[in-house]
Write a protein that holds these residues in place. Structure first.
Motif, PDB file in Angstrom:
ATOM      1  N   GLY A  38       0.766  -1.107   0.180  1.00  0.00           N
ATOM      2  CA  GLY A  38       0.013  -0.025   0.165  1.00  0.00           C
ATOM      3  C   GLY A  38       0.794   1.082   0.075  1.00  0.00           C
ATOM      4  N   THR A  39       1.910   1.203   0.604  1.00  0.00           N
ATOM      5  CA  THR A  39       2.858   2.302   0.965  1.00  0.00           C
ATOM      6  C   THR A  39       3.249   2.409  -0.524  1.00  0.00           C
ATOM      7  OG1 THR A  39       3.353   1.983   3.077  1.00  0.00           O
ATOM      8  CG2 THR A  39       5.101   3.199   1.774  1.00  0.00           C
ATOM      9  N   ALA A  40       3.780   1.522  -1.250  1.00  0.00           N
ATOM     10  CA  ALA A  40       4.612   1.712  -2.488  1.00  0.00           C
ATOM     11  C   ALA A  40       3.426   1.830  -3.404  1.00  0.00           C
ATOM     12  CB  ALA A  40       5.011   0.288  -2.912  1.00  0.00           C
ATOM     13  N   LEU A  41       2.082   1.724  -3.355  1.00  0.00           N
ATOM     14  CA  LEU A  41       1.183   2.229  -4.313  1.00  0.00           C
ATOM     15  C   LEU A  41       0.987   3.706  -4.047  1.00  0.00           C
ATOM     16  CD1 LEU A  41      -0.896   1.223  -6.452  1.00  0.00           C
ATOM     17  CD2 LEU A  41      -2.497   0.895  -4.783  1.00  0.00           C
ATOM     18  N   ILE A  42       0.889   4.446  -3.014  1.00  0.00           N
ATOM     19  CA  ILE A  42       0.835   5.550  -2.641  1.00  0.00           C
ATOM     20  C   ILE A  42       2.132   6.494  -3.360  1.00  0.00           C
ATOM     21  CG2 ILE A  42       0.500   7.413  -0.814  1.00  0.00           C
ATOM     22  CD1 ILE A  42      -1.353   5.718   0.263  1.00  0.00           C
ATOM     23  N   ALA A  43       3.243   5.714  -2.893  1.00  0.00           N
ATOM     24  CA  ALA A  43       4.450   6.545  -3.224  1.00  0.00           C
ATOM     25  C   ALA A  43       4.635   6.624  -4.818  1.00  0.00           C
ATOM     26  CB  ALA A  43       5.662   6.066  -2.454  1.00  0.00           C
ATOM     27  N   GLY A  44       4.480   5.439  -5.228  1.00  0.00           N
ATOM     28  CA  GLY A  44       4.585   5.363  -6.829  1.00  0.00           C
ATOM     29  C   GLY A  44       3.550   6.437  -7.569  1.00  0.00           C
ATOM     30  N   LYS A 182       3.605  -6.886  -6.583  1.00  0.00           N
ATOM     31  CA  LYS A 182       5.022  -6.991  -6.244  1.00  0.00           C
ATOM     32  C   LYS A 182       5.923  -6.495  -7.405  1.00  0.00           C
ATOM     33  CE  LYS A 182       4.076 -11.620  -4.132  1.00  0.00           C
ATOM     34  NZ  LYS A 182       4.338 -13.275  -4.299  1.00  0.00           N
ATOM     35  N   LEU A 183       5.423  -6.406  -8.719  1.00  0.00           N
ATOM     36  CA  LEU A 183       6.080  -5.811  -9.606  1.00  0.00           C
ATOM     37  C   LEU A 183       6.421  -4.310  -9.358  1.00  0.00           C
ATOM     38  CD1 LEU A 183       4.849  -7.369 -12.991  1.00  0.00           C
ATOM     39  CD2 LEU A 183       6.998  -7.471 -12.178  1.00  0.00           C
ATOM     40  N   ASN A 184       5.122  -3.626  -8.667  1.00  0.00           N
ATOM     41  CA  ASN A 184       5.097  -2.283  -8.577  1.00  0.00           C
ATOM     42  C   ASN A 184       6.121  -1.884  -7.422  1.00  0.00           C
ATOM     43  OD1 ASN A 184       3.821   0.604  -8.886  1.00  0.00           O
ATOM     44  ND2 ASN A 184       3.144  -0.019  -6.800  1.00  0.00           N
ATOM     45  N   ASN A 185       6.249  -2.825  -6.323  1.00  0.00           N
ATOM     46  CA  ASN A 185       7.287  -2.623  -5.158  1.00  0.00           C
ATOM     47  C   ASN A 185       8.694  -2.650  -5.898  1.00  0.00           C
ATOM     48  OD1 ASN A 185       4.979  -2.812  -3.778  1.00  0.00           O
ATOM     49  ND2 ASN A 185       5.463  -4.922  -3.043  1.00  0.00           N
ATOM     50  N   VAL A 186       9.030  -3.433  -6.763  1.00  0.00           N
ATOM     51  CA  VAL A 186      10.129  -3.638  -7.560  1.00  0.00           C
ATOM     52  C   VAL A 186      10.509  -2.367  -8.444  1.00  0.00           C
ATOM     53  CG1 VAL A 186      11.638  -4.688  -9.323  1.00  0.00           C
ATOM     54  CG2 VAL A 186      10.400  -6.128  -7.673  1.00  0.00           C
ATOM     55  N   PHE A 187       9.446  -1.928  -9.018  1.00  0.00           N
ATOM     56  CA  PHE A 187       9.638  -0.609  -9.762  1.00  0.00           C
ATOM     57  C   PHE A 187       9.858   0.656  -8.836  1.00  0.00           C
ATOM     58  CE2 PHE A 187       6.457  -2.478 -13.221  1.00  0.00           C
ATOM     59  CZ  PHE A 187       7.563  -3.210 -13.553  1.00  0.00           C
ATOM     60  N   ILE A 190      13.744   0.349  -7.762  1.00  0.00           N
ATOM     61  CA  ILE A 190      14.220   0.842  -8.779  1.00  0.00           C
ATOM     62  C   ILE A 190      14.253   2.398  -8.769  1.00  0.00           C
ATOM     63  CG2 ILE A 190      14.827   0.884 -11.402  1.00  0.00           C
ATOM     64  CD1 ILE A 190      13.667  -1.997 -11.196  1.00  0.00           C
ATOM     65  N   LEU A 191      13.235   3.051  -8.648  1.00  0.00           N
ATOM     66  CA  LEU A 191      12.831   4.530  -8.781  1.00  0.00           C
ATOM     67  C   LEU A 191      13.525   4.980  -7.689  1.00  0.00           C
ATOM     68  CD1 LEU A 191      10.826   6.754  -9.970  1.00  0.00           C
ATOM     69  CD2 LEU A 191       9.608   6.054  -7.952  1.00  0.00           C
ATOM     70  N   ILE A 192      13.595   4.785  -6.550  1.00  0.00           N
ATOM     71  CA  ILE A 192      14.412   5.370  -5.501  1.00  0.00           C
ATOM     72  C   ILE A 192      15.882   5.229  -5.697  1.00  0.00           C
ATOM     73  CG2 ILE A 192      14.914   5.069  -2.940  1.00  0.00           C
ATOM     74  CD1 ILE A 192      11.773   4.312  -2.418  1.00  0.00           C
ATOM     75  N   THR A 318       7.261   7.177 -14.271  1.00  0.00           N
ATOM     76  CA  THR A 318       6.234   7.025 -15.233  1.00  0.00           C
ATOM     77  C   THR A 318       5.416   5.925 -15.146  1.00  0.00           C
ATOM     78  OG1 THR A 318       7.251   8.688 -16.730  1.00  0.00           O
ATOM     79  CG2 THR A 318       5.285   7.385 -17.453  1.00  0.00           C
ATOM     80  N   ILE A 319       5.924   4.716 -14.908  1.00  0.00           N
ATOM     81  CA  ILE A 319       5.316   3.523 -14.713  1.00  0.00           C
ATOM     82  C   ILE A 319       4.606   3.328 -13.537  1.00  0.00           C
ATOM     83  CG2 ILE A 319       5.630   0.759 -14.622  1.00  0.00           C
ATOM     84  CD1 ILE A 319       8.249   1.315 -16.454  1.00  0.00           C
ATOM     85  N   THR A 320       5.111   3.698 -12.542  1.00  0.00           N
ATOM     86  CA  THR A 320       4.428   3.470 -11.077  1.00  0.00           C
ATOM     87  C   THR A 320       3.289   4.543 -10.945  1.00  0.00           C
ATOM     88  OG1 THR A 320       6.096   4.887 -10.160  1.00  0.00           O
ATOM     89  CG2 THR A 320       6.687   2.834  -9.874  1.00  0.00           C
ATOM     90  N   SER A 321       3.192   5.560 -11.702  1.00  0.00           N
ATOM     91  CA  SER A 321       2.319   6.479 -11.779  1.00  0.00           C
ATOM     92  C   SER A 321       1.139   5.887 -12.372  1.00  0.00           C
ATOM     93  CB  SER A 321       2.561   7.826 -12.158  1.00  0.00           C
ATOM     94  OG  SER A 321       3.439   8.607 -11.149  1.00  0.00           O
ATOM     95  N   PHE A 322       1.346   5.386 -13.613  1.00  0.00           N
ATOM     96  CA  PHE A 322       0.596   4.800 -14.510  1.00  0.00           C
ATOM     97  C   PHE A 322      -0.191   3.744 -13.890  1.00  0.00           C
ATOM     98  CE2 PHE A 322      -0.353   1.451 -17.467  1.00  0.00           C
ATOM     99  CZ  PHE A 322      -1.042   1.984 -18.454  1.00  0.00           C
ATOM    100  N   ILE A 323       0.379   2.998 -13.176  1.00  0.00           N
ATOM    101  CA  ILE A 323      -0.319   1.781 -12.470  1.00  0.00           C
ATOM    102  C   ILE A 323      -1.335   2.367 -11.510  1.00  0.00           C
ATOM    103  CG2 ILE A 323       0.011   0.073 -10.932  1.00  0.00           C
ATOM    104  CD1 ILE A 323       2.933  -0.578 -12.170  1.00  0.00           C
ATOM    105  N   GLY A 324      -1.080   3.415 -10.692  1.00  0.00           N
ATOM    106  CA  GLY A 324      -1.839   4.049  -9.697  1.00  0.00           C
ATOM    107  C   GLY A 324      -3.005   4.649 -10.334  1.00  0.00           C
ATOM    108  N   VAL A 325      -2.843   5.312 -11.524  1.00  0.00           N
ATOM    109  CA  VAL A 325      -4.031   6.077 -12.054  1.00  0.00           C
ATOM    110  C   VAL A 325      -5.034   4.956 -12.710  1.00  0.00           C
ATOM    111  CG1 VAL A 325      -4.534   7.795 -14.112  1.00  0.00           C
ATOM    112  CG2 VAL A 325      -2.589   7.927 -12.715  1.00  0.00           C
TER     113      VAL A 325
END
Length: 431
Positions: A38-44, A182-187, A190-192, A318-325
């Motif tokens: 959940g944290t990764a989803l909001i941060a991403g 899990k993929l979003n967590n990895v992304f 990498i982002l950080i 861009t990818i992590t934001s795309f997933i969230g939107v």
């Protein structure tokens, strides 16, 4: 298949309100909510194009004024995010259903008119975000392919936009929710990592004296970009459902998930402004200052390593934001549909409705989002991340004051804070 099971002890803050159950082969398994996910989803969702655009609007004011303003806006958006979470959680409790869309929650609380205003702002903002993310992601894919193949201007922009949409849209359509998480967590990791690498390389050019520059009167134009940069509220109902209504987990996801981008934004802003001062930005087009951090970094003296890190950071942001939107729009359309949510989750027409319009608009006119954002971005964010959450929580707490022993309270304060949030939201529209 997913369902929700009510628990007998919903009044304990650390207890989940329901259980996410998934049919896996021949058995039912409990898909418990992960604070990390959940944290990764909001941060991403928060870390997107805003971090790259931030220095463009803070350059003229300096580090200290822009830092103070950014922290203030983070605090504002944090309170409103907790407001949305509280209203969502208590609405789920009353109606006995998880996975409620934001529109349903607004209509259930503020009625038909409030829901329609929220829907207009919500749809515009999220589709505008998708246009920006798909366009930026596609441009980076084409640029990377050109560098790898050692060719220039071979692939048109629409090819990269189409590739990005199909690649990551398919990942979300075909992938199970846990796999995508899990993929979003990895992304995000990498982002950080790439962001830290950028800061390390740029810091070699940092001059402490430049950090002392201040112009408090020039800080106001940065409000709109900061609001957009700190916006994650569209994903809050999704996180509430993923955390199974556990108030402690939800609060942790929102505070930590929005705090990580804040620290990143502050560091990015300070390092860039400490390396680039207003005197080196030239007035190059119709009397307007154009400042592109990506171009400056890629063409700077730090070399190819910095350029590669900037590309990696930009793409994964861009990818992590795309997933969230995409998740938030799926949640939105589920909320206004009478079709079973499980059927909608993998509905091809629904994914086409979400992804096709921004892909087509991005291919036809990549700059259309930025023009619209100049005029409507602040309005949409002020409504969705300030005025409406304050009105909802105010009305919900008054209407259900006799249920204080059952209702969860995630947001701080009372009427004074609610009024302040509404007034500030209207002031942001005129900033």
């Amino acid at each position: 298949m997913k369902t929700a099971l009510k628990l007998d002890t919903p009044t304990q803050e650390s207890t989940r309100l329901f259980s996410n159950i998934e049919f896996d082969g021949n058995k039912l398994t409990h898909q418990s909510g992960s604070v990390l996910g959940g944290t990764a989803l909001i941060a991403g969702t928060t870390i997107g194009a805003g971090v790259l655009a931030l220095p463009a609007v803070t350059l003229s004011s300096g580090v200290l004024p822009s830092t103070v303003l950014l922290i203030a806006i983070w605090l504002y958006t944090l309170i409103s995010g907790l407001m949305i979470a509280e209203v969502t959680l208590n609405t789920m409790h009353r109606v006995g259903r998880p996975n409620l869309g934001l529109l349903f929650i607004v209509e259930n609380t503020l009625g038909f008119l409030g829901a329609r205003i929220a829907a207009a702002a919500y749809l515009f903002l999220n589709y505008a975000f998708l246009v920006a993310y798909i366009t930026q992601g596609g441009e980076i894919l084409v640029s990377t392919a050109s560098v790898v193949c050692n060719v220039q201007n071979v692939l048109p922009e629409w090819v990269g936009i189409t590739m990005f949409t199909l690649l990551f849209g398919s990942m979300m359509y075909f992938g199970r929710e846990k796999i995508v998480e899990k993929l979003n967590n990895v992304f995000v990791a990498i982002l950080i990592a790439s962001f830290l690498g950028i800061l390390l390389l740029i810091s070699t050019h940092l001059q402490i004296g430049k950090l002392l520059y201040q112009n408090w009167t020039a800080v106001t134009p940065a409000v709109s970009v900061m609001l957009v940069a700190m916006f994650y509220h569209n994903i809050v109902p999704v996180v509430v459902a993923q955390m199974e209504g556990d108030a402690r987990k939800i609060r942790s996801c929102i505070v930590i998930g929005s705090g990580i981008p804040l620290v990143m934004f502050l560091a990015w802003n300070a390092v860039i402004l400490g390396s680039i001062t207003p005197d080196i930005v030239q007035n190059i087009s119709n009397g307007r200052i154009i400042f592109d951090p990506l171009q400056i970094l890629r063409s700077g003296s730090t070399g190819e390593s910095l350029g590669a890190l900037v590309s990696v950071f930009s793409e994964f942001a861009t990818i992590t934001s795309f997933i969230g939107v995409v998740y938030s729009l799926l949640d939105f359309f589920k909320g206004i549909s009478n079709v079973d949510n499980n059927q909608l989750s993998k509905s091809q027409p629904l994914y086409l409705i979400i992804l096709a319009p921004p892909m087509i608009l991005g291919a036809l006119n990549p700059s259309i989002f930025f023009t619209a954002l100049d005029y409507s971005g602040t309005f949409s964010v002020s409504v969705l991340a300030g005025i409406i959450p304050a009105l909802m929580i105010w009305k919900q707490r008054e209407a259900h004051s006799h249920l204080n022993s059952i209702n969860k309270q995630l947001a701080p304060g009372g009427k004074v804070i609610f009024i302040a949030m509404i007034v500030i939201g209207f002031l942001f529209m005129w900033a």
